[in-house]
Design a protein around this motif. Structure first.
Motif, PDB file in Angstrom:
ATOM      1  N   GLU A 123       0.841  -1.211   0.000  1.00  0.00           N
ATOM      2  CA  GLU A 123       0.000   0.000   0.000  1.00  0.00           C
ATOM      3  C   GLU A 123       0.868   1.251   0.000  1.00  0.00           C
ATOM      4  O   GLU A 123       0.639   2.200  -0.732  1.00  0.00           O
ATOM      5  CB  GLU A 123      -0.872   0.043   1.258  1.00  0.00           C
ATOM      6  N   ARG A 124       1.885   1.254   0.864  1.00  0.00           N
ATOM      7  CA  ARG A 124       2.754   2.445   0.930  1.00  0.00           C
ATOM      8  C   ARG A 124       3.521   2.637  -0.368  1.00  0.00           C
ATOM      9  O   ARG A 124       3.751   3.758  -0.795  1.00  0.00           O
ATOM     10  CB  ARG A 124       3.727   2.332   2.110  1.00  0.00           C
ATOM     11  N   LEU A 125       3.936   1.521  -0.987  1.00  0.00           N
ATOM     12  CA  LEU A 125       4.739   1.598  -2.218  1.00  0.00           C
ATOM     13  C   LEU A 125       3.886   1.887  -3.452  1.00  0.00           C
ATOM     14  O   LEU A 125       4.404   2.322  -4.482  1.00  0.00           O
ATOM     15  CB  LEU A 125       5.465   0.264  -2.446  1.00  0.00           C
ATOM     16  N   GLY A 126       2.590   1.595  -3.347  1.00  0.00           N
ATOM     17  CA  GLY A 126       1.724   1.753  -4.521  1.00  0.00           C
ATOM     18  C   GLY A 126       1.971   0.654  -5.541  1.00  0.00           C
ATOM     19  O   GLY A 126       1.545   0.753  -6.696  1.00  0.00           O
ATOM     20  N   ARG A 127       2.662  -0.375  -5.168  1.00  0.00           N
ATOM     21  CA  ARG A 127       2.912  -1.545  -6.029  1.00  0.00           C
ATOM     22  C   ARG A 127       3.365  -2.686  -5.140  1.00  0.00           C
ATOM     23  O   ARG A 127       3.863  -2.435  -4.036  1.00  0.00           O
ATOM     24  CB  ARG A 127       3.974  -1.250  -7.092  1.00  0.00           C
ATOM     25  N   ARG A 128       3.220  -3.898  -5.633  1.00  0.00           N
ATOM     26  CA  ARG A 128       3.704  -4.968  -4.776  1.00  0.00           C
ATOM     27  C   ARG A 128       5.216  -5.086  -4.942  1.00  0.00           C
ATOM     28  O   ARG A 128       5.752  -4.805  -6.031  1.00  0.00           O
ATOM     29  CB  ARG A 128       2.994  -6.284  -5.067  1.00  0.00           C
ATOM     30  N   PRO A 129       5.913  -5.486  -3.872  1.00  0.00           N
ATOM     31  CA  PRO A 129       7.361  -5.612  -3.994  1.00  0.00           C
ATOM     32  C   PRO A 129       7.749  -6.644  -5.058  1.00  0.00           C
ATOM     33  O   PRO A 129       7.061  -7.651  -5.240  1.00  0.00           O
ATOM     34  CB  PRO A 129       7.809  -6.083  -2.603  1.00  0.00           C
ATOM     35  N   TRP A 130       8.842  -6.366  -5.732  1.00  0.00           N
ATOM     36  CA  TRP A 130       9.421  -7.338  -6.674  1.00  0.00           C
ATOM     37  C   TRP A 130       9.981  -8.514  -5.863  1.00  0.00           C
ATOM     38  O   TRP A 130       9.723  -9.662  -6.159  1.00  0.00           O
ATOM     39  CB  TRP A 130      10.520  -6.628  -7.471  1.00  0.00           C
ATOM     40  N   ILE A 131      10.723  -8.165  -4.811  1.00  0.00           N
ATOM     41  CA  ILE A 131      11.252  -9.203  -3.920  1.00  0.00           C
ATOM     42  C   ILE A 131      10.924  -8.803  -2.476  1.00  0.00           C
ATOM     43  O   ILE A 131      11.191  -7.667  -2.077  1.00  0.00           O
ATOM     44  CB  ILE A 131      12.781  -9.362  -4.064  1.00  0.00           C
ATOM     45  N   ALA A 132      10.343  -9.726  -1.732  1.00  0.00           N
ATOM     46  CA  ALA A 132      10.069  -9.484  -0.308  1.00  0.00           C
ATOM     47  C   ALA A 132      11.039 -10.312   0.529  1.00  0.00           C
ATOM     48  O   ALA A 132      11.370 -11.446   0.162  1.00  0.00           O
ATOM     49  CB  ALA A 132       8.632  -9.888   0.013  1.00  0.00           C
ATOM     50  N   MET A 133      11.469  -9.730   1.633  1.00  0.00           N
ATOM     51  CA  MET A 133      12.411 -10.426   2.523  1.00  0.00           C
ATOM     52  C   MET A 133      12.045 -10.132   3.970  1.00  0.00           C
ATOM     53  O   MET A 133      11.331  -9.170   4.250  1.00  0.00           O
ATOM     54  CB  MET A 133      13.831  -9.866   2.344  1.00  0.00           C
TER      55      MET A 133
END
Ligand SMILES: NC(=O)c1ccc[n+]([C@@H]2O[C@H](COP(=O)([O-])OP(=O)(O)OC[C@H]3O[C@@H](n4cnc5c(N)ncnc54)[C@H](OP(=O)(O)O)[C@@H]3O)[C@@H](O)[C@H]2O)c1
Length: 268
Positions: A94-104
């Protein structure tokens, strides 16, 4: 298939410190990140911890209208309850306005194993909360276990501390990542600014009309799978960082630097 930039932009200190929001310099931070994206540096590393999520909000603003910004984002849950992890990743998106490419996860939380981390991140990717997952601050044995216990999805990346002055991973983690085809994100690539003042890098740089920072970053780009991650809070610095690529240091200079900093494989 993604084309991964040769250098990643780091955001620790942008939008505040760990868990502490600071919006006093938003204009400059957004300008610096935007400049990086414009110059083709479209891989950015962040975390829910940086500025209590404000770094992610600033990435959203800086990346507005820019396609293909690859965001690596980290979370720091206290438990690995799937709902807790999924909630944090959703908030990041939500904060990024996109889903992360890579989550860790920042690291393996106390009381859990690397296989617990892999299990919950595999589930998060399967739910569509990130394109891929990665592992940060892992040892060789943790990475080796992760590759064995992953059931459906292998990790896409490792993010560990790596610089000319911190080469410990060259002994084991990096060769394993290279063998398995993982992206290796080397954080604190300027050793928190110390490499900007290094006399050898500075003197080699003068022959190329480049700075010590540009020589160091160019050096990493010759290592397979390695993408250095450099803090990007200042637009002038980001322009300098972007000019670290698109040319090559000579083989003999690469070897000279390798030899000079070889000790940092063993001394850390
Ligand atoms: N996974 C993890 O656990 C983890 C841990 C640490 C860091 N990271 C990530 O890695 C990123 C980079 O690491 P870092 O921030 O620790 O340190 P770094 O990038 O090695 O060094 C940052 C320092 O270098 C300076 N700098 C940047 N560009 C420069 C240039 N062109 N000339 C001279 N100085 C320059 C910065 O100054 P200015 O601020 O003035 O530009 C800052 O003082 C972080 O921002 C974060 O995204 C991840």
């Amino acid at each position: 298939m993604w084309c991964v930039p040769e250098i990643g932009l780091g955001t620790f200190g942008i939008g505040g410190d760990f868990w502490r929001r600071d919006d006093s310099n938003d204009f400059e931070w957004v300008r610096a990140l935007r400049r990086g994206f414009e110059l083709g540096l479209r891989l950015v590393d962040t975390s829910e911890l940086y500025g209590d999520g404000h770094a992610e909000e600033l990435i959203k603003i800086a990346a507005s209208g820019v396609e293909e910004v690859l965001v690596v984002s980290k979370i720091h849950p206290t438990t690995l309850e799937p709902e807790e992890v999924f909630k944090r990743l959703s908030r990041s998106a939500e904060r990024l306005g996109r889903r992360p490419w890579i989550a860790m996860l920042h690291w393996v939380p106390a009381g859990y194993t690397i296989c617990d981390v892999v299990k919950v991140l595999e589930a998060a990717v399967a739910r569509g909360l990130a394109d891929h997952y990665g592992l940060s601050n892992v040892t060789h044995s943790q990475l080796a276990s992760a590759l064995t216990c992953a059931k459906k999805l292998q990790p896409a990346a490792v993010e560990n501390r790596y610089s000319l002055r911190y080469r410990r991973d060259e002994l084991d983690v990096l060769p394993l990542a290279q063998r398995e085809g993982l992206l290796y994100l080397g954080y604190s690539a300027l050793e928190r600014g110390a490499l900007a003042l290094d006399p050898l890098l500075g003197s080699i740089g003068r022959r190329y009309e480049k700075s010590a920072v540009q020589i160091a970053l160019n050096w990493y780009t010759k290592i397979p799978n390695v993408v250095p991650v450099v803090k990007a809070s200042n637009a002038r610095h980001v322009e300098e960082i972007a000019q670290s690529i698109g040319w090559e240091i000579k083989e003999e200079d690469w070897k000279l630097i390798d030899k000079q900093f070889y000790i940092y494989r063993l001394q850390y």
